[in-house]
Design a protein around this motif. Structure first.
Motif, PDB file in Angstrom:
ATOM      1  N   THR A   1      35.543  33.402  37.005  1.00  0.00           N
ATOM      2  CA  THR A   1      35.625  33.964  35.655  1.00  0.00           C
ATOM      3  C   THR A   1      35.596  35.483  35.700  1.00  0.00           C
ATOM      4  O   THR A   1      36.364  36.158  34.990  1.00  0.00           O
ATOM      5  N   LEU A   2      34.739  36.042  36.545  1.00  0.00           N
ATOM      6  CA  LEU A   2      34.679  37.495  36.680  1.00  0.00           C
ATOM      7  C   LEU A   2      35.990  38.045  37.227  1.00  0.00           C
ATOM      8  O   LEU A   2      36.491  39.084  36.766  1.00  0.00           O
ATOM      9  N   LEU A   3      36.594  37.354  38.186  1.00  0.00           N
ATOM     10  CA  LEU A   3      37.894  37.797  38.705  1.00  0.00           C
ATOM     11  C   LEU A   3      38.945  37.775  37.598  1.00  0.00           C
ATOM     12  O   LEU A   3      39.810  38.651  37.532  1.00  0.00           O
ATOM     13  N   ARG A   4      38.882  36.782  36.730  1.00  0.00           N
ATOM     14  CA  ARG A   4      39.850  36.709  35.621  1.00  0.00           C
ATOM     15  C   ARG A   4      39.664  37.872  34.651  1.00  0.00           C
ATOM     16  O   ARG A   4      40.631  38.386  34.091  1.00  0.00           O
ATOM     17  N   LEU A   5      38.421  38.285  34.445  1.00  0.00           N
ATOM     18  CA  LEU A   5      38.183  39.473  33.631  1.00  0.00           C
ATOM     19  C   LEU A   5      38.765  40.717  34.313  1.00  0.00           C
ATOM     20  O   LEU A   5      39.375  41.574  33.662  1.00  0.00           O
ATOM     21  N   LEU A   6      38.573  40.812  35.621  1.00  0.00           N
ATOM     22  CA  LEU A   6      39.119  41.949  36.367  1.00  0.00           C
ATOM     23  C   LEU A   6      40.644  41.976  36.302  1.00  0.00           C
ATOM     24  O   LEU A   6      41.257  43.052  36.283  1.00  0.00           O
ATOM     25  N   PHE A   7      41.252  40.803  36.258  1.00  0.00           N
ATOM     26  CA  PHE A   7      42.716  40.689  36.239  1.00  0.00           C
ATOM     27  C   PHE A   7      43.277  40.796  34.818  1.00  0.00           C
ATOM     28  O   PHE A   7      44.495  40.795  34.628  1.00  0.00           O
ATOM     29  N   MET A   8      42.391  40.870  33.834  1.00  0.00           N
ATOM     30  CA  MET A   8      42.785  40.981  32.427  1.00  0.00           C
ATOM     31  C   MET A   8      43.453  39.719  31.892  1.00  0.00           C
ATOM     32  O   MET A   8      44.207  39.757  30.927  1.00  0.00           O
ATOM     33  N   SER A   9      43.181  38.572  32.528  1.00  0.00           N
ATOM     34  CA  SER A   9      43.657  37.308  31.963  1.00  0.00           C
ATOM     35  C   SER A   9      42.613  36.710  31.024  1.00  0.00           C
ATOM     36  O   SER A   9      42.888  35.729  30.333  1.00  0.00           O
TER      37      SER A   9
ATOM     38  N   LEU B   1      50.673  46.252  33.557  1.00  0.00           N
ATOM     39  CA  LEU B   1      49.414  46.669  34.166  1.00  0.00           C
ATOM     40  C   LEU B   1      48.979  45.687  35.251  1.00  0.00           C
ATOM     41  O   LEU B   1      48.472  46.094  36.297  1.00  0.00           O
ATOM     42  N   ARG B   2      49.184  44.387  35.015  1.00  0.00           N
ATOM     43  CA  ARG B   2      48.768  43.381  36.005  1.00  0.00           C
ATOM     44  C   ARG B   2      49.569  43.505  37.292  1.00  0.00           C
ATOM     45  O   ARG B   2      49.099  43.078  38.352  1.00  0.00           O
ATOM     46  N   ARG B   3      50.775  44.071  37.219  1.00  0.00           N
ATOM     47  CA  ARG B   3      51.575  44.243  38.439  1.00  0.00           C
ATOM     48  C   ARG B   3      50.916  45.216  39.404  1.00  0.00           C
ATOM     49  O   ARG B   3      51.261  45.242  40.588  1.00  0.00           O
ATOM     50  N   ARG B   4      49.975  46.008  38.914  1.00  0.00           N
ATOM     51  CA  ARG B   4      49.266  46.943  39.786  1.00  0.00           C
ATOM     52  C   ARG B   4      48.094  46.259  40.494  1.00  0.00           C
ATOM     53  O   ARG B   4      47.399  46.881  41.298  1.00  0.00           O
ATOM     54  N   ILE B   5      47.877  44.986  40.177  1.00  0.00           N
ATOM     55  CA  ILE B   5      46.768  44.216  40.748  1.00  0.00           C
ATOM     56  C   ILE B   5      47.330  43.006  41.481  1.00  0.00           C
ATOM     57  O   ILE B   5      48.095  42.223  40.913  1.00  0.00           O
ATOM     58  N   GLY B   6      46.976  42.849  42.752  1.00  0.00           N
ATOM     59  CA  GLY B   6      47.337  41.643  43.488  1.00  0.00           C
ATOM     60  C   GLY B   6      46.203  40.639  43.367  1.00  0.00           C
ATOM     61  O   GLY B   6      45.030  41.015  43.430  1.00  0.00           O
ATOM     62  N   ILE B   7      46.528  39.369  43.170  1.00  0.00           N
ATOM     63  CA  ILE B   7      45.476  38.366  43.032  1.00  0.00           C
ATOM     64  C   ILE B   7      45.837  37.108  43.809  1.00  0.00           C
ATOM     65  O   ILE B   7      46.989  36.671  43.821  1.00  0.00           O
ATOM     66  N   VAL B   8      44.833  36.550  44.487  1.00  0.00           N
ATOM     67  CA  VAL B   8      44.973  35.294  45.222  1.00  0.00           C
ATOM     68  C   VAL B   8      44.100  34.270  44.511  1.00  0.00           C
ATOM     69  O   VAL B   8      42.870  34.372  44.528  1.00  0.00           O
ATOM     70  N   PHE B   9      44.714  33.287  43.862  1.00  0.00           N
ATOM     71  CA  PHE B   9      43.993  32.234  43.161  1.00  0.00           C
ATOM     72  C   PHE B   9      43.637  31.105  44.119  1.00  0.00           C
ATOM     73  O   PHE B   9      44.324  30.874  45.119  1.00  0.00           O
ATOM     74  N   GLN B  10      42.590  30.353  43.785  1.00  0.00           N
ATOM     75  CA  GLN B  10      42.234  29.207  44.620  1.00  0.00           C
ATOM     76  C   GLN B  10      43.297  28.117  44.569  1.00  0.00           C
ATOM     77  O   GLN B  10      43.433  27.338  45.511  1.00  0.00           O
ATOM     78  N   ASP B  11      44.043  28.038  43.462  1.00  0.00           N
ATOM     79  CA  ASP B  11      45.082  27.002  43.366  1.00  0.00           C
ATOM     80  C   ASP B  11      46.462  27.513  43.800  1.00  0.00           C
ATOM     81  O   ASP B  11      47.472  26.845  43.587  1.00  0.00           O
TER      82      ASP B  11
END
Length: 219
Positions: free
Chosen positions: A43-51, A77-87
């Protein structure tokens, strides 16, 4: 780069899942996010990612108040953030190569400018012989490595990784950690959510420990 001030989050009328979070993710920083299962790390990662948006408090990302950013500007803005989801979230109709190259294609880059980089990164994560394979054929560990490569390919300003070594063996976990460290040395701020104490012990980095909705930070 990212600033949280007295942030709280609840779903509907339920109790707050996260409470009074105040911290910064500085430029070029490297930190682990850890805590027991169910503590709210994803949940905290989702806040960081602005989702997700907070139900109270301030989140400022790249100098912008997340609560006031128009929806149409969020994808950029999200394109400036790389994210690896568990799924993983790989596209099943695209090959491993195409999935990793997707962020660059979305930005309109010509394949001739990135093909070599994509192939080299796939070799680094151990998928050099799987470039033309579709995700349904890949193992869980291979999907995870493809998702990591996709998150890294555009050298994001911030990388968020949710249990990025959870499905790989220790040698590959170390190899991936070295990849994250190299990206950090090149200027990316890195946040890795993990339960793996052995992984964290390999690096002197800030630890953010989430328990009971509260965050404790150890430099």
């Amino acid at each position: 780069m990212i600033h949280f001030e007295n942030v709280g989050l609840r779903y509907g009328m339920g109790p707050e899942i996260l409470r009074d979070l105040t911290f910064d993710i500085p430029k070029r920083s490297f930190q682990f996010l850890t805590g027991p299962s169910g503590a709210g790390k994803t949940t905290l990662l989702r806040l960081l990612f602005m989702s997700l948006k907070p139900t109270r408090g301030l989140i400022r990302t790249f100098g912008r108040d997340v609560n006031t950013i128009p929806p149409g500007e969020l994808p950029m803005l999200r394109r400036r953030i790389g994210i690896v989801f568990q799924d993983f979230r790989l596209l099943d109709h695209l090959t491993t190569y195409e999935n990793v190259a997707l962020p660059l294609r979305v930005r309109g880059k010509d394949e001739i400018t990135y093909k070599t980089d994509v192939l080299e990164l796939l070799k680094w994560v151990g998928l050099g012989d799987r470039i033309n394979v579709l995700p349904p054929v890949l193992s869980g560990g291979e999907k995870q490595r493809a998702a990591i490569a996709r998150a890294l390919i555009d050298r994001p300003e911030v990388l968020l990784a949710d249990e990025p070594t959870g499905n790989v063996d220790p040698p590959m976990a170390r190899r991936l950690l070295n990849l994250f460290l190299e990206l950090n040395r090149l200027g990316t701020a890195v946040v890795i959510a993990t339960h793996d104490l052995g992984l964290m012990d390999q690096v002197e980095a800030r630890r953010m420990i989430l328990t009971g909705g509260h965050l404790d930070i150890y430099e």
